[in-house]
Design a protein around this motif. Structure first.
Motif, mmCIF file in Angstrom:
data_model
loop_
_atom_site.group_PDB
_atom_site.id
_atom_site.type_symbol
_atom_site.label_atom_id
_atom_site.label_comp_id
_atom_site.label_asym_id
_atom_site.label_seq_id
_atom_site.Cartn_x
_atom_site.Cartn_y
_atom_site.Cartn_z
ATOM 1 N N ILE A 110 0.840 -1.204 0.000
ATOM 2 C CA ILE A 110 0.000 0.000 0.000
ATOM 3 C C ILE A 110 0.872 1.250 0.000
ATOM 4 O O ILE A 110 0.554 2.251 -0.666
ATOM 5 C CB ILE A 110 -0.952 -0.009 1.200
ATOM 6 N N GLY A 111 1.995 1.203 0.712
ATOM 7 C CA GLY A 111 2.923 2.334 0.659
ATOM 8 C C GLY A 111 3.496 2.539 -0.739
ATOM 9 O O GLY A 111 3.671 3.676 -1.186
ATOM 10 N N HIS A 112 3.763 1.444 -1.442
ATOM 11 C CA HIS A 112 4.242 1.535 -2.829
ATOM 12 C C HIS A 112 3.190 2.180 -3.727
ATOM 13 O O HIS A 112 3.513 3.056 -4.549
ATOM 14 C CB HIS A 112 4.585 0.125 -3.320
ATOM 15 N N LEU A 113 1.936 1.792 -3.592
ATOM 16 C CA LEU A 113 0.867 2.395 -4.397
ATOM 17 C C LEU A 113 0.740 3.886 -4.106
ATOM 18 O O LEU A 113 0.557 4.692 -5.029
ATOM 19 C CB LEU A 113 -0.462 1.678 -4.115
ATOM 20 N N GLY A 149 11.239 12.824 3.711
ATOM 21 C CA GLY A 149 12.665 12.955 3.430
ATOM 22 C C GLY A 149 13.064 12.334 2.114
ATOM 23 O O GLY A 149 14.236 12.021 1.903
ATOM 24 N N ALA A 150 12.102 12.118 1.201
ATOM 25 C CA ALA A 150 12.435 11.536 -0.094
ATOM 26 C C ALA A 150 13.327 12.483 -0.874
ATOM 27 O O ALA A 150 13.147 13.692 -0.852
ATOM 28 C CB ALA A 150 11.162 11.255 -0.886
ATOM 29 N N ALA A 151 14.251 11.919 -1.574
ATOM 30 C CA ALA A 151 15.211 12.748 -2.301
ATOM 31 C C ALA A 151 15.343 12.306 -3.738
ATOM 32 O O ALA A 151 15.199 11.144 -4.058
ATOM 33 C CB ALA A 151 16.592 12.682 -1.633
ATOM 34 N N ALA A 152 15.603 13.251 -4.572
ATOM 35 C CA ALA A 152 15.893 12.970 -5.971
ATOM 36 C C ALA A 152 17.328 13.407 -6.221
ATOM 37 O O ALA A 152 17.627 14.593 -6.296
ATOM 38 C CB ALA A 152 14.947 13.734 -6.883
ATOM 39 N N ARG A 175 12.247 4.203 -7.948
ATOM 40 C CA ARG A 175 13.026 5.000 -6.993
ATOM 41 C C ARG A 175 12.133 5.592 -5.909
ATOM 42 O O ARG A 175 12.533 5.660 -4.736
ATOM 43 C CB ARG A 175 13.755 6.118 -7.746
ATOM 44 N N ARG A 176 10.942 6.026 -6.263
ATOM 45 C CA ARG A 176 10.031 6.581 -5.257
ATOM 46 C C ARG A 176 9.633 5.505 -4.240
ATOM 47 O O ARG A 176 9.556 5.774 -3.039
ATOM 48 C CB ARG A 176 8.783 7.143 -5.931
ATOM 49 N N THR A 177 9.395 4.304 -4.711
ATOM 50 C CA THR A 177 9.017 3.221 -3.801
ATOM 51 C C THR A 177 10.162 2.876 -2.863
ATOM 52 O O THR A 177 9.962 2.707 -1.642
ATOM 53 C CB THR A 177 8.599 1.982 -4.605
#
Length: 507
Positions: A255-258, A279-282, A304-306
């Motif tokens: 569910i977190g991936h979705l 804190g997600a980073a690109a 990468r987001r997942t």
């Protein structure tokens, strides 16, 4: 009174026809029972005439018992209302047996006599009592007499007969050998019916209905599972570098991936990114809400987001992840419904490629179904494919993406070379994809150029698959060499289309 029980010394025969009190009986030991005349016994269940039983009186004080040699005989009474005593009566051979019937016919039984057949006895019961006995009768809990009375009543009372029939049918359900548990697919069928018929508060665009339906079905599954099921291991599978790749996570991780990938759609609609506070980073910079709301292209691919979300959520996510995911899906549907007709063509970036918003929501509906099936298999929950109309649109989206996927594989040396280049929009060499069953149809996949148009007149091969099987191939759940149910024509073209279909899969 004299001591022998006679009054005034007169004998009994001096006064005839007068009513008198007989003398007192003596003690049992003083009587000679052999000399006493035995009265005739009445038939069982009834009583004999008054004359057959001697009258008993209260003995007076000082009275003596009658002499043994002179037994007492009651005098005859002449009363018009009493029946005459039969002149002759045969005494029974045994005192405990009824009198044998004479040749004229059998002695009639007294009313309500209990016979050998107990069911022949039907007591006279009121309608109210008989109606109260219907439940016990249906359960076979009545006595034989009550059963006979109830069944006799049912032949004459139509309302009670109808009620008895309903009760007997209900008892049949109680005695069934089958399981009383509800059908596990009942919830899904009810939801499918409701989702297909309920009127929406705000009109949902036709291209967003598949996403609305699949998110609702997945949310129903999540509501049904227990707290421990959120930690059940789930195996995610896709096709990458010509081989199958797997990754293990939990139900909460799926569910977190979705939710992480749904953030790509929310960015295109100007909504908050769910990864902004994690804190997600690109690359080197953090992804902030201001950047997303400003309409900047999100520089993260779905994979990468997942990975970023999973790394940021420690300890692992639990049931609490359902509410923010469901709130985000509702917000996406509401915003798409109220944004106007032109929003359907707004571009949604996936990093390496982009889709219009209507295609992106259809892609998100497809992924909800695929991962909903993964979760259902992990927790042993029944989960059916989407409706035929929604599945047909998902297949159509995949077939429209295949020419570009073929071109990318050809550039990487993984597909055969182009044989006939044509002008954009012109018909070119094609593979006829025949999808059978649920959500099926016919599609023609252009082989040599992404800008070419598939045409039945230029078809060089045909491949047939089941609708659900084709979607599993696109999701990377089955191998391309195992997917085709029927093949005919150019084998190289068929292989290129099947492997290009599997390459559309991703985490």
């Amino acid at each position: 009174m004299s001591g022998d029980g006679r009054e005034g010394g007169r004998r009994d025969d001096e006064v005839r026809g007068a009513r008198r009190i007989p003398g007192p009986r003596g003690a049992v030991d003083d009587l000679d029972l052999e000399t006493v005349e035995r009265p005739a016994l009445p038939p069982p269940g009834g009583s004999g005439p008054d004359e057959s039983v001697p009258e008993q009186g209260v003995p007076e004080e000082g009275a003596a018992a009658p002499e043994p040699d002179e037994p007492y005989e009651p005098e005859e009474r002449e009363e018009p209302e009493e029946p005459e005593e039969p002149e002759e009566r045969e005494e029974p051979e045994e005192p405990d047996r009824p009198e044998e019937p004479d040749e004229a016919g059998p002695v009639p039984e007294p009313p309500h006599a209990v016979t050998a057949d107990a069911t022949a006895y039907a007591p006279v019961l009121s309608h109210r009592v008989l109606k109260a006995l219907l439940g016990a009768w249906a359960l076979s809990a009545c006595s034989a007499e009550e059963t006979a009375a109830v069944e006799d009543h049912l032949t004459a009372c139509a309302p009670c007969a109808d009620e008895a029939l309903r009760l007997r049918d209900a008892v049949g359900l109680l005695h069934t050998d089958g399981s009383l548990d509800l059908d596990p697919t009942l919830r899904t069928r009810v939801l499918d019916g409701c989702l297909g018929r309920r009127p929406a508060r705000a009109p949902i665009p036709e291209w967003a209905t598949a996403y609305d339906a699949e998110t609702a079905r997945l949310d129903a599954l999540l509501r049904d599972i227990g707290d421990s099921d959120w930690h059940a291991p789930v195996r995610l599978q896709w096709f990458e570098d010509e081989r199958a790749v797997t990754r293990r996570t939990t139900v909460a991780g799926v569910i977190g991936h979705l939710m992480a990938v749904d953030g790509l759609v929310s960015a295109a609609l100007g909504l908050d990114d769910p990864l902004a506070g994690t804190g997600a980073a690109a690359g080197t910079g953090a992804l902030g809400t201001a950047e997303v709301n400003a309409g900047a292209e999100v520089p993260l691919s779905p994979t990468r987001r997942t990975e970023t979300y999973w790394a940021a959520t420690y300890p692992p996510a639990t049931r609490a992840v359902r509410e923010p995911w469901r709130a985000l899906t509702h917000e996406l549907i509401r915003t798409a419904s109220l944004a106007g007709p032109n929003v359907a063509e707004r571009s949604v970036s996936y990093g390496e490629f982009a889709l219009p918003l209507q295609g992106a929501l259809l892609d998100r509906a497809f992924e909800c179904w695929v991962h909903g099936t993964d979760i259902a298999e992990a927790v042993d929950y029944p989960y059916k494919p989407p409706s035929a109309a929604h599945l047909h649109r998902m297949i159509d989206l995949a077939t429209r993406m295949l020419p570009a996927a073929l071109a990318g594989r050809r550039g990487a040396g993984l597909a055969g070379p182009a044989r006939e280049l044509v002008a954009p929009g012109a018909p070119g060499r094609s593979v006829h994809l025949e999808v059978e069953g649920h959500g099926g149809g016919d599609w023609y996949i252009a082989l040599d150029s992404p800008a070419a148009v598939g045409s039945p007149d230029r078809a060089v091969a045909q491949v047939a698959l089941d609708g659900v099987e084709f979607c599993q191939l696109v999701a990377g759940h089955i191998s391309p060499v195992e997917a085709a149910a029927g093949q005919e024509g150019d084998r190289e073209a068929i292989r290129d289309v099947l492997f290009a279909s599997a390459s559309l899969s991703r985490l």
